[in-house]
Design a protein around this motif. Structure first.
Motif, PDB file in Angstrom:
ATOM      1  N   SER A  34       1.663   6.581   2.005  1.00  0.00           N
ATOM      2  CA  SER A  34       1.420   6.574   0.568  1.00  0.00           C
ATOM      3  C   SER A  34       1.217   5.160   0.041  1.00  0.00           C
ATOM      4  CB  SER A  34       2.573   7.252  -0.170  1.00  0.00           C
ATOM      5  OG  SER A  34       2.648   8.617   0.161  1.00  0.00           O
ATOM      6  N   PHE A  35       2.027   4.228   0.492  1.00  0.00           N
ATOM      7  CA  PHE A  35       1.875   2.838   0.051  1.00  0.00           C
ATOM      8  C   PHE A  35       0.573   2.234   0.575  1.00  0.00           C
ATOM      9  CE2 PHE A  35       5.930   3.270  -1.666  1.00  0.00           C
ATOM     10  CZ  PHE A  35       6.455   2.085  -2.166  1.00  0.00           C
ATOM     11  N   SER A  36       0.078   2.752   1.697  1.00  0.00           N
ATOM     12  CA  SER A  36      -1.184   2.239   2.223  1.00  0.00           C
ATOM     13  C   SER A  36      -2.342   2.514   1.270  1.00  0.00           C
ATOM     14  CB  SER A  36      -1.479   2.834   3.604  1.00  0.00           C
ATOM     15  OG  SER A  36      -1.929   4.182   3.509  1.00  0.00           O
ATOM     16  N   VAL A  37      -2.181   3.508   0.390  1.00  0.00           N
ATOM     17  CA  VAL A  37      -3.204   3.798  -0.620  1.00  0.00           C
ATOM     18  C   VAL A  37      -3.422   2.592  -1.525  1.00  0.00           C
ATOM     19  CG1 VAL A  37      -3.737   5.210  -2.654  1.00  0.00           C
ATOM     20  CG2 VAL A  37      -2.827   6.291  -0.581  1.00  0.00           C
ATOM     21  N   PHE A  38      -2.342   1.901  -1.867  1.00  0.00           N
ATOM     22  CA  PHE A  38      -2.465   0.715  -2.718  1.00  0.00           C
ATOM     23  C   PHE A  38      -3.204  -0.400  -1.978  1.00  0.00           C
ATOM     24  CE2 PHE A  38       1.799   2.494  -4.186  1.00  0.00           C
ATOM     25  CZ  PHE A  38       1.222   3.264  -5.195  1.00  0.00           C
ATOM     26  N   ALA A  39      -2.946  -0.512  -0.679  1.00  0.00           N
ATOM     27  CA  ALA A  39      -3.645  -1.526   0.126  1.00  0.00           C
ATOM     28  C   ALA A  39      -5.113  -1.188   0.301  1.00  0.00           C
ATOM     29  CB  ALA A  39      -2.971  -1.661   1.488  1.00  0.00           C
ATOM     30  N   ALA A  40      -5.434   0.100   0.242  1.00  0.00           N
ATOM     31  CA  ALA A  40      -6.809   0.571   0.492  1.00  0.00           C
ATOM     32  C   ALA A  40      -7.550   0.877  -0.812  1.00  0.00           C
ATOM     33  CB  ALA A  40      -6.781   1.808   1.381  1.00  0.00           C
ATOM     34  N   TYR A  41      -7.074   0.299  -1.903  1.00  0.00           N
ATOM     35  CA  TYR A  41      -7.743   0.436  -3.208  1.00  0.00           C
ATOM     36  C   TYR A  41      -7.948   1.886  -3.634  1.00  0.00           C
ATOM     37  CZ  TYR A  41      -8.445  -4.586  -3.119  1.00  0.00           C
ATOM     38  OH  TYR A  41      -8.221  -5.938  -3.081  1.00  0.00           O
ATOM     39  N   GLY A  42      -6.929   2.703  -3.358  1.00  0.00           N
ATOM     40  CA  GLY A  42      -6.947   4.068  -3.862  1.00  0.00           C
ATOM     41  C   GLY A  42      -7.339   5.128  -2.858  1.00  0.00           C
ATOM     42  N   ASN A  43      -7.614   4.728  -1.623  1.00  0.00           N
ATOM     43  CA  ASN A  43      -8.051   5.685  -0.596  1.00  0.00           C
ATOM     44  C   ASN A  43      -6.904   6.086   0.326  1.00  0.00           C
ATOM     45  OD1 ASN A  43     -10.796   5.713  -1.422  1.00  0.00           O
ATOM     46  ND2 ASN A  43     -11.121   3.771  -0.355  1.00  0.00           N
ATOM     47  N   TYR A  44      -6.853   7.360   0.665  1.00  0.00           N
ATOM     48  CA  TYR A  44      -5.824   7.896   1.559  1.00  0.00           C
ATOM     49  C   TYR A  44      -6.466   8.479   2.812  1.00  0.00           C
ATOM     50  CZ  TYR A  44      -2.277  10.992   3.513  1.00  0.00           C
ATOM     51  OH  TYR A  44      -1.412  11.611   4.376  1.00  0.00           O
ATOM     52  N   SER A  52      24.983   2.195  -0.357  1.00  0.00           N
ATOM     53  CA  SER A  52      24.080   1.735   0.709  1.00  0.00           C
ATOM     54  C   SER A  52      24.006   2.721   1.874  1.00  0.00           C
ATOM     55  CB  SER A  52      24.503   0.343   1.215  1.00  0.00           C
ATOM     56  OG  SER A  52      24.367  -0.612   0.178  1.00  0.00           O
ATOM     57  N   THR A  53      24.147   4.017   1.549  1.00  0.00           N
ATOM     58  CA  THR A  53      24.008   5.037   2.589  1.00  0.00           C
ATOM     59  C   THR A  53      22.643   4.941   3.255  1.00  0.00           C
ATOM     60  OG1 THR A  53      25.512   6.488   1.393  1.00  0.00           O
ATOM     61  CG2 THR A  53      24.101   7.510   3.052  1.00  0.00           C
ATOM     62  N   ASP A  54      21.624   4.707   2.421  1.00  0.00           N
ATOM     63  CA  ASP A  54      20.275   4.472   2.928  1.00  0.00           C
ATOM     64  C   ASP A  54      19.744   3.181   2.323  1.00  0.00           C
ATOM     65  OD1 ASP A  54      19.404   7.032   4.450  1.00  0.00           O
ATOM     66  OD2 ASP A  54      20.306   7.791   2.610  1.00  0.00           O
ATOM     67  N   ALA A  55      19.093   2.368   3.132  1.00  0.00           N
ATOM     68  CA  ALA A  55      18.488   1.119   2.657  1.00  0.00           C
ATOM     69  C   ALA A  55      17.045   1.080   3.140  1.00  0.00           C
ATOM     70  CB  ALA A  55      19.266  -0.083   3.178  1.00  0.00           C
ATOM     71  N   TRP A  56      16.120   1.047   2.183  1.00  0.00           N
ATOM     72  CA  TRP A  56      14.696   1.122   2.485  1.00  0.00           C
ATOM     73  C   TRP A  56      13.993  -0.186   2.167  1.00  0.00           C
ATOM     74  CZ3 TRP A  56      11.595   5.671   3.539  1.00  0.00           C
ATOM     75  CH2 TRP A  56      12.317   6.873   3.603  1.00  0.00           C
ATOM     76  N   PHE A  57      12.938  -0.460   2.923  1.00  0.00           N
ATOM     77  CA  PHE A  57      11.902  -1.381   2.480  1.00  0.00           C
ATOM     78  C   PHE A  57      10.563  -0.787   2.902  1.00  0.00           C
ATOM     79  CE2 PHE A  57       8.899  -4.923   3.119  1.00  0.00           C
ATOM     80  CZ  PHE A  57       8.838  -5.359   1.800  1.00  0.00           C
ATOM     81  N   VAL A  58       9.667  -0.670   1.942  1.00  0.00           N
ATOM     82  CA  VAL A  58       8.300  -0.227   2.230  1.00  0.00           C
ATOM     83  C   VAL A  58       7.383  -1.350   1.769  1.00  0.00           C
ATOM     84  CG1 VAL A  58       6.612   1.618   2.014  1.00  0.00           C
ATOM     85  CG2 VAL A  58       9.042   2.116   1.676  1.00  0.00           C
ATOM     86  N   GLY A  59       6.633  -1.918   2.706  1.00  0.00           N
ATOM     87  CA  GLY A  59       5.796  -3.057   2.364  1.00  0.00           C
ATOM     88  C   GLY A  59       4.448  -2.993   3.047  1.00  0.00           C
ATOM     89  N   TYR A  60       3.507  -3.759   2.506  1.00  0.00           N
ATOM     90  CA  TYR A  60       2.163  -3.731   3.073  1.00  0.00           C
ATOM     91  C   TYR A  60       1.410  -5.022   2.811  1.00  0.00           C
ATOM     92  CZ  TYR A  60       0.737  -2.594  -1.754  1.00  0.00           C
ATOM     93  OH  TYR A  60       0.551  -2.604  -3.108  1.00  0.00           O
ATOM     94  N   ASN A  61       0.392  -5.229   3.632  1.00  0.00           N
ATOM     95  CA  ASN A  61      -0.646  -6.232   3.388  1.00  0.00           C
ATOM     96  C   ASN A  61      -1.974  -5.514   3.602  1.00  0.00           C
ATOM     97  OD1 ASN A  61      -1.113  -6.169   6.166  1.00  0.00           O
ATOM     98  ND2 ASN A  61       0.073  -8.011   6.563  1.00  0.00           N
ATOM     99  N   PRO A  62      -3.113  -6.203   3.582  1.00  0.00           N
ATOM    100  CA  PRO A  62      -4.373  -5.465   3.742  1.00  0.00           C
ATOM    101  C   PRO A  62      -4.536  -4.759   5.083  1.00  0.00           C
ATOM    102  CG  PRO A  62      -4.779  -7.601   2.729  1.00  0.00           C
ATOM    103  CD  PRO A  62      -3.343  -7.597   3.174  1.00  0.00           C
ATOM    104  N   HIS A  63      -3.725  -5.140   6.083  1.00  0.00           N
ATOM    105  CA  HIS A  63      -3.927  -4.638   7.428  1.00  0.00           C
ATOM    106  C   HIS A  63      -2.867  -3.651   7.922  1.00  0.00           C
ATOM    107  CE1 HIS A  63      -6.824  -7.875   7.486  1.00  0.00           C
ATOM    108  NE2 HIS A  63      -5.875  -8.738   7.223  1.00  0.00           N
ATOM    109  N   LEU A  64      -1.735  -3.565   7.249  1.00  0.00           N
ATOM    110  CA  LEU A  64      -0.630  -2.777   7.767  1.00  0.00           C
ATOM    111  C   LEU A  64       0.288  -2.336   6.614  1.00  0.00           C
ATOM    112  CD1 LEU A  64      -0.008  -2.103  10.775  1.00  0.00           C
ATOM    113  CD2 LEU A  64       1.760  -3.854  10.678  1.00  0.00           C
ATOM    114  N   SER A  65       0.757  -1.089   6.671  1.00  0.00           N
ATOM    115  CA  SER A  65       1.735  -0.597   5.728  1.00  0.00           C
ATOM    116  C   SER A  65       2.928  -0.053   6.515  1.00  0.00           C
ATOM    117  CB  SER A  65       1.142   0.526   4.855  1.00  0.00           C
ATOM    118  OG  SER A  65       2.091   1.040   3.950  1.00  0.00           O
ATOM    119  N   THR A  66       4.122  -0.536   6.179  1.00  0.00           N
ATOM    120  CA  THR A  66       5.316  -0.243   6.990  1.00  0.00           C
ATOM    121  C   THR A  66       6.454   0.256   6.120  1.00  0.00           C
ATOM    122  OG1 THR A  66       4.712  -1.953   8.583  1.00  0.00           O
ATOM    123  CG2 THR A  66       6.996  -1.249   8.584  1.00  0.00           C
ATOM    124  N   ALA A  67       7.144   1.285   6.607  1.00  0.00           N
ATOM    125  CA  ALA A  67       8.383   1.747   5.964  1.00  0.00           C
ATOM    126  C   ALA A  67       9.509   1.632   6.975  1.00  0.00           C
ATOM    127  CB  ALA A  67       8.237   3.179   5.487  1.00  0.00           C
TER     128      ALA A  67
END
Length: 253
Positions: free
Chosen positions: A158-168, A238-253
């Motif tokens: 889902s976050f990769s959509v932001f990296a891909a300018y709206g495309n999934y 802190s039962t769950d701790a998330w980071f979801v991040g991206y750049n133009p080439h990779l989106s990671t959760a």
């Protein structure tokens, strides 16, 4: 050593193609029982879900400067499902914060005001589903703070959509399968779908870059200096701790 029994799920996908580049299904130092925590768990993402709230608002014409009140709010007061959200530090400023600031510092009360005054749980769920969240999301205002359950693969996609300018693109792990004679018996097809407009994706990336550069995810900068956008999410105790991040080439959760 103190992290030895902590579990982890990690997955990285490539924006625009959906290729799964990395997957870690659990902590090799603990008993995983064959459970893939990158794809099979459903956990509350906490504030990592806020981009779906603010993304829907951007899509509807609000801006990164839209003022959101940082003050106490009670939803459905007196009812059995009364909701009294609070900021992580149990304080509040009492002023209206620009949306970009509320995102940068993950201000819960501003998000609560946003979902009750500017949009609705159903609208946020529709937006999240459109971007690739496949789990069943219950329509409560608290969804603004990530009380719905999701898995890391859906979040990364889902976050990769932001990296891909709206495309999934649906994520996949197998490109193709050939038999012993080289005959292709399966091949993945990349089917790109436009799920939101490029302006919404661009503005969301602007906001999420501030999270990494000067907000709740600045610890990323200890290890990575390149272009990055993302969002942290922490559930109660802190039962769950998330980071979801991206750049133009990779989106990671």
């Amino acid at each position: 050593e103190k992290m030895k029994n902590v579990q982890i799920g990690l997955v990285s996908v490539e924006p625009n193609t959906g290729e799964i580049k990395t997957m870690i299904g659990g902590n090799p130092d603990s008993d995983s029982k064959g459970f893939n925590r990158a794809t099979q768990i459903l956990r509350q993402p906490g504030s990592a879900f806020k981009p779906f709230l603010y993304g829907k608002m951007l899509e509807d014409g609000y801006t990164i400067e839209t003022p959101l009140l940082d003050s106490i709010i009670v939803v459905d007061s007196g009812k059995s499902y009364e909701w009294r959200p609070a900021n992580s530090n149990n304080s509040f400023s009492g002023i209206k914060l620009p949306m970009i600031t509320a995102m940068q510092h993950s201000v819960n009360l501003s998000a609560a005001h946003a979902i009750t005054e500017f949009t609705s749980p159903d609208s946020v769920i529709e937006f999240a589903n459109r971007l690739g969240i496949k789990s069943a999301l219950k329509s409560f205002p608290s969804i603004a703070l990530g009380t719905a359950e999701v898995n890391p693969l859906d979040m990364a996609s889902s976050f990769s959509v932001f990296a891909a300018y709206g495309n999934y693109v649906d994520p996949f792990a197998i490109k193709k399968i050939e038999d012993k004679n080289g005959r292709i018996i399966f091949e993945s097809i990349i089917d790109t779908i436009s799920v939101t407009d490029s302006a919404t994706a661009y503005l969301m990336t602007m906001m999420l870059e501030t999270v990494v550069d000067s907000g709740t995810a600045t610890s990323v900068r200890k290890y990575y200096k390149g272009t990055a956008a993302g969002k942290t999410g922490t559930t109660q105790n802190s039962t769950d701790a998330w980071f979801v991040g991206y750049n133009p080439h990779l989106s990671t959760a």
